[in-house]
Write a protein that holds these residues in place. Sequence first.
Motif, short mmCIF file in Angstrom:
data_model
loop_
_atom_site.label_atom_id
_atom_site.label_comp_id
_atom_site.label_asym_id
_atom_site.label_seq_id
_atom_site.Cartn_x
_atom_site.Cartn_y
_atom_site.Cartn_z
N ARG A 35 0.66 -1.11 -0.08
CA ARG A 35 0.05 -0.05 -0.12
C ARG A 35 0.82 1.25 0.01
N LEU A 36 1.89 1.20 0.97
CA LEU A 36 3.04 2.33 0.81
C LEU A 36 3.50 2.69 -0.55
N ILE A 37 3.96 1.42 -1.08
CA ILE A 37 4.71 1.48 -2.20
C ILE A 37 3.68 1.99 -3.32
N GLU A 38 2.51 1.46 -3.39
CA GLU A 38 1.47 2.16 -4.38
C GLU A 38 1.20 3.62 -4.16
N GLN A 39 1.09 4.00 -3.22
CA GLN A 39 0.98 5.64 -2.74
C GLN A 39 2.02 6.35 -3.13
N ALA A 40 3.44 5.82 -3.42
CA ALA A 40 4.59 6.65 -3.32
C ALA A 40 5.24 6.33 -4.83
N LYS A 41 4.59 5.56 -5.51
CA LYS A 41 5.18 5.10 -6.79
C LYS A 41 5.30 6.17 -7.86
N ASP A 42 4.59 7.18 -7.59
CA ASP A 42 4.80 8.28 -8.58
C ASP A 42 5.26 9.58 -8.03
N THR A 43 6.01 9.33 -6.99
CA THR A 43 6.85 10.44 -6.45
C THR A 43 8.31 10.18 -6.95
N GLU A 44 9.05 11.50 -6.88
CA GLU A 44 10.41 11.60 -7.30
C GLU A 44 11.30 10.34 -6.81
N TYR A 45 11.16 10.22 -5.48
CA TYR A 45 11.73 9.05 -4.72
C TYR A 45 11.31 7.46 -5.35
N GLY A 46 10.03 7.32 -5.39
CA GLY A 46 9.42 6.29 -6.06
C GLY A 46 9.87 5.93 -7.63
N ARG A 47 9.90 6.91 -8.30
CA ARG A 47 10.23 6.81 -9.74
C ARG A 47 11.75 6.36 -9.61
N LYS A 48 12.60 7.00 -8.91
CA LYS A 48 14.15 6.94 -8.74
C LYS A 48 14.47 5.51 -8.57
N PHE A 51 9.55 2.09 -7.76
CA PHE A 51 8.61 1.57 -7.04
C PHE A 51 7.21 0.70 -7.87
N ALA A 52 7.26 1.07 -8.97
CA ALA A 52 6.19 0.73 -9.95
C ALA A 52 6.40 -0.73 -10.20
N ASN A 63 16.10 -2.70 -4.65
CA ASN A 63 15.76 -1.27 -5.17
C ASN A 63 15.76 0.06 -4.37
N VAL A 64 15.90 -0.35 -3.03
CA VAL A 64 15.55 0.82 -2.06
C VAL A 64 16.95 0.73 -1.06
N PRO A 65 18.01 1.73 -1.05
CA PRO A 65 19.16 1.54 -0.14
C PRO A 65 18.89 2.08 0.95
N VAL A 66 19.40 1.53 2.11
CA VAL A 66 19.31 1.92 3.55
C VAL A 66 19.78 3.50 3.57
N ASN A 67 19.24 4.40 4.06
CA ASN A 67 19.76 5.66 4.13
C ASN A 67 19.70 6.34 5.66
N THR A 68 20.63 7.05 5.65
CA THR A 68 20.54 7.78 6.75
C THR A 68 19.84 9.36 6.72
N TYR A 69 19.57 10.04 8.00
CA TYR A 69 18.72 11.09 7.66
C TYR A 69 19.73 12.05 6.87
#
Length: 84
Positions: A35-48, A51-52, A63-69
């Motif tokens: 559900r969270l992936i679906e909501q964010a797939k069209d965001t800049e981060y989701g496209r990068k 997410f789709a 696909n999604v690296p672990v990031n620090t703040y």
Amino acid sequence: MNITSVLRKLFIARQRELAHYTYEAEKLQHDVLMRLIEQAKDTEYGRKHLFAAIKGYDDFAKNVPVNTYEELKGDIERIRSLMG
């Protein structure tokens, strides 16, 4: 009917509900992730981070690296400035 029998009926219903979360935790977590992936797939981060194309946790982890703040801070500040 005494208080014990009334409470027992209430607790049995609650116990069944809790069992659902215990025995189906993986499915519930998968559903929330999707559900969270679906909501964010069209965001800049989701496209990068494609997410789709994510179909489950393994795809997400790939696909999604672990990031620090600190690594995300520039993007967060940029978005904040766009929002006003």
